[in-house]
Scaffold this motif. Structure first.
Motif, mmCIF file in Angstrom:
data_model
loop_
_atom_site.group_PDB
_atom_site.id
_atom_site.type_symbol
_atom_site.label_atom_id
_atom_site.label_comp_id
_atom_site.label_asym_id
_atom_site.label_seq_id
_atom_site.Cartn_x
_atom_site.Cartn_y
_atom_site.Cartn_z
ATOM 1 N N LEU A 125 -10.702 1.278 1.649
ATOM 2 C CA LEU A 125 -9.974 2.491 1.282
ATOM 3 C C LEU A 125 -10.453 3.059 -0.052
ATOM 4 O O LEU A 125 -10.482 4.283 -0.239
ATOM 5 C CB LEU A 125 -8.472 2.208 1.238
ATOM 6 C CG LEU A 125 -7.800 2.089 2.606
ATOM 7 C CD1 LEU A 125 -6.359 1.635 2.474
ATOM 8 C CD2 LEU A 125 -7.872 3.416 3.359
ATOM 9 N N ALA A 126 -10.831 2.183 -0.968
ATOM 10 C CA ALA A 126 -11.386 2.666 -2.233
ATOM 11 C C ALA A 126 -12.667 3.451 -1.969
ATOM 12 O O ALA A 126 -12.919 4.496 -2.592
ATOM 13 C CB ALA A 126 -11.659 1.488 -3.173
ATOM 14 N N ASP A 127 -13.471 2.971 -1.054
ATOM 15 C CA ASP A 127 -14.709 3.657 -0.674
ATOM 16 C C ASP A 127 -14.389 4.991 0.001
ATOM 17 O O ASP A 127 -14.956 6.038 -0.347
ATOM 18 C CB ASP A 127 -15.507 2.756 0.267
ATOM 19 C CG ASP A 127 -16.956 3.211 0.452
ATOM 20 O OD1 ASP A 127 -17.366 4.196 -0.196
ATOM 21 O OD2 ASP A 127 -17.678 2.582 1.243
ATOM 22 N N MET A 239 -0.134 -8.619 2.561
ATOM 23 C CA MET A 239 -1.326 -7.827 2.857
ATOM 24 C C MET A 239 -1.361 -6.576 1.992
ATOM 25 O O MET A 239 -2.410 -6.214 1.432
ATOM 26 C CB MET A 239 -1.371 -7.445 4.344
ATOM 27 C CG MET A 239 -2.593 -6.625 4.722
ATOM 28 S SD MET A 239 -2.660 -6.204 6.475
ATOM 29 C CE MET A 239 -2.957 -7.818 7.197
ATOM 30 N N LEU A 240 -0.227 -5.910 1.860
ATOM 31 C CA LEU A 240 -0.162 -4.704 1.041
ATOM 32 C C LEU A 240 -0.479 -5.020 -0.416
ATOM 33 O O LEU A 240 -1.242 -4.288 -1.067
ATOM 34 C CB LEU A 240 1.228 -4.071 1.157
ATOM 35 C CG LEU A 240 1.474 -2.848 0.269
ATOM 36 C CD1 LEU A 240 0.559 -1.692 0.671
ATOM 37 C CD2 LEU A 240 2.935 -2.421 0.324
ATOM 38 N N ASP A 241 0.098 -6.097 -0.943
ATOM 39 C CA ASP A 241 -0.151 -6.466 -2.337
ATOM 40 C C ASP A 241 -1.642 -6.700 -2.581
ATOM 41 O O ASP A 241 -2.202 -6.230 -3.587
ATOM 42 C CB ASP A 241 0.626 -7.734 -2.697
ATOM 43 C CG ASP A 241 2.133 -7.501 -2.787
ATOM 44 O OD1 ASP A 241 2.538 -6.339 -2.895
ATOM 45 O OD2 ASP A 241 2.882 -8.495 -2.740
ATOM 46 N N GLU A 246 -6.855 -4.858 -4.908
ATOM 47 C CA GLU A 246 -8.289 -4.610 -4.813
ATOM 48 C C GLU A 246 -8.597 -3.123 -4.983
ATOM 49 O O GLU A 246 -9.574 -2.751 -5.651
ATOM 50 C CB GLU A 246 -8.822 -5.124 -3.472
ATOM 51 C CG GLU A 246 -10.297 -4.866 -3.224
ATOM 52 C CD GLU A 246 -11.215 -5.614 -4.173
ATOM 53 O OE1 GLU A 246 -12.441 -5.430 -4.067
ATOM 54 O OE2 GLU A 246 -10.720 -6.392 -5.027
ATOM 55 N N TYR A 247 -7.781 -2.289 -4.391
ATOM 56 C CA TYR A 247 -7.962 -0.838 -4.506
ATOM 57 C C TYR A 247 -7.882 -0.411 -5.973
ATOM 58 O O TYR A 247 -8.720 0.355 -6.459
ATOM 59 C CB TYR A 247 -6.887 -0.144 -3.684
ATOM 60 C CG TYR A 247 -7.007 1.358 -3.599
ATOM 61 C CD1 TYR A 247 -7.710 1.961 -2.557
ATOM 62 C CD2 TYR A 247 -6.392 2.188 -4.534
ATOM 63 C CE1 TYR A 247 -7.800 3.344 -2.446
ATOM 64 C CE2 TYR A 247 -6.479 3.570 -4.439
ATOM 65 C CZ TYR A 247 -7.180 4.143 -3.393
ATOM 66 O OH TYR A 247 -7.272 5.515 -3.294
ATOM 67 N N SER A 248 -6.874 -0.931 -6.689
ATOM 68 C CA SER A 248 -6.709 -0.577 -8.098
ATOM 69 C C SER A 248 -7.864 -1.104 -8.944
ATOM 70 O O SER A 248 -8.323 -0.436 -9.878
ATOM 71 C CB SER A 248 -5.380 -1.124 -8.619
ATOM 72 O OG SER A 248 -4.288 -0.512 -7.944
ATOM 73 N N ARG A 249 -8.342 -2.293 -8.626
ATOM 74 C CA ARG A 249 -9.475 -2.862 -9.371
ATOM 75 C C ARG A 249 -10.708 -1.976 -9.248
ATOM 76 O O ARG A 249 -11.438 -1.756 -10.221
ATOM 77 C CB ARG A 249 -9.790 -4.263 -8.850
ATOM 78 C CG ARG A 249 -10.895 -4.974 -9.628
ATOM 79 C CD ARG A 249 -11.262 -6.310 -9.003
ATOM 80 N NE ARG A 249 -11.999 -6.145 -7.758
ATOM 81 C CZ ARG A 249 -13.314 -5.904 -7.688
ATOM 82 N NH1 ARG A 249 -14.027 -5.771 -8.800
ATOM 83 N NH2 ARG A 249 -13.915 -5.783 -6.524
ATOM 84 N N ASP A 256 1.754 3.364 -6.331
ATOM 85 C CA ASP A 256 3.211 3.274 -6.372
ATOM 86 C C ASP A 256 3.680 2.634 -5.066
ATOM 87 O O ASP A 256 3.785 3.297 -4.036
ATOM 88 C CB ASP A 256 3.804 4.678 -6.536
ATOM 89 C CG ASP A 256 5.325 4.675 -6.648
ATOM 90 O OD1 ASP A 256 5.941 3.631 -6.358
ATOM 91 O OD2 ASP A 256 5.888 5.727 -6.994
ATOM 92 N N GLN A 257 3.958 1.314 -5.117
ATOM 93 C CA GLN A 257 4.321 0.627 -3.884
ATOM 94 C C GLN A 257 5.690 1.047 -3.369
ATOM 95 O O GLN A 257 5.953 0.955 -2.166
ATOM 96 C CB GLN A 257 4.244 -0.885 -4.073
ATOM 97 C CG GLN A 257 2.819 -1.376 -4.261
ATOM 98 C CD GLN A 257 2.657 -2.853 -3.922
ATOM 99 O OE1 GLN A 257 3.337 -3.385 -3.062
ATOM 100 N NE2 GLN A 257 1.732 -3.508 -4.612
#
Length: 305
Positions: A125-127, A239-241, A246-249, A256-257
């Protein structure tokens, strides 16, 4: 050659493909109806899509445009169109296992695998969200997803589906919460729009993430929407956490969860409303009324957990 009709058969599909230069055996072909489209898996990880109306042809063209954009700007494995005319489009599928049920059962039973998969999805998702320039989005991309319906329409449908004033009041409150969301322009990205176990391919042996497909719901909208189905069962956020971490990294953005939980609840409510006219024991999007109610109640409860 004109558009196909509801009388499509494997023999007709094979004839269309042969006219387009593909050698196929009609006796070994499996033809499936998907809304306005006919779909036929071919050998070599290929899929033939047959459009039945001008609208279905438009949808195929839209999805093809998104896939081409994703393929050009990211490292993600997505379907690639190799042939098209006014009736049929042939795409190379994302190779691997596609099985929503297997993934759900496996990750439900094994939190470590769920976290690993979340990590892989966070990278993907980051990609997807970060690699495609905003200049490439354009007016052709929708600015919102098809759901949720307007507040009053959801309540009208819910009133047909259930007789539970207490739950309806809770649903009304959640819908009002959703209407107060203000999306920062920096959170507007090209979304997959329907990311879940049903739209990913994985490795056969270890269930590692392989690629994404089904971009028909793509839009330029709030990045948080692509995380809503990663709460794949109520009360499970492992899984969400992992995905968010990873996305934030990789992106430097903190998600915002609580908003993701709200989107999950809104889509649970939308699926419940979608049941209007469907018997309680009949499947709607793969679930009975009992399962839709369980999802809705659990998702609403998670908002105050």
């Amino acid at each position: 050659m004109g558009r196909i009709t509801d009388g499509m058969t494997p023999q007709k599909a094979a004839s269309i493909l042969r006219d387009a230069g593909f050698e196929v055996d009609p006796l070994s072909l499996r033809l499936e109806r998907r809304e306005e489209l006919w779909v036929m898996p071919l050998s070599g990880d290929r899929i033939a899509w047959f459009s039945t109306t001008s609208e279905s042809a438009r949808l195929l063209a839209f999805e093809r445009r998104v896939q081409e954009l994703v393929s050009r700007h990211t490292s993600l494995c997505v379907p690639v169109s190799t042939f098209m005319n006014d009736v049929v489009e042939v795409r190379n599928a994302v190779p691997g296992l596609v099985d929503h049920g297997v993934l759900f059962k496996t990750f439900l039973a094994d939190s470590s695998l769920a976290q690993r998969f979340g990590h892989e999805l966070g990278h993907a998702l980051a990609d997807l969200h970060g690699s495609i320039p905003a200049s490439q989005h354009g007016d052709w991309l929708p600015k919102q997803l098809e759901w949720p319906l307007p507040h009053h329409e959801v309540i009208e449908k819910i009133d047909v589906v259930i007789d539970d004033p207490g739950l309806v009041a809770q649903i009304d409150h959640v819908l009002t919460m959703h209407e107060t969301i203000v999306v920062d322009p920096s959170d507007l990205v090209l979304l997959h729009g329907d990311l879940g176990f049903h739209n990913v391919a994985v490795e056969y042996e270890n269930l590692a993430f392989r690629g994404l497909f089904d971009f028909k719901d793509a839009a330029r909208a709030d990045r948080h929407l692509d995380f809503r189905y990663l709460i794949f069962t109520p009360g499970r956020f492992d899984m969400l956490d992992a995905c968010c971490a990873e996305y934030s990294r990789l992106t430097g953005r903190t998600l915002d969860q609580q908003r993701i939980k709200l989107y999950n609840a809104i889509w649970a409510i939308s699926h419940l409303a979608h049941r209007a006219g469907t018997a309680p024991d009949e499947l709607s999007c793969g679930r009975t009324l009992e399962r839709d109610l369980w999802w809705t109640r659990s998702a609403i409860a998670s908002l105050s957990a």
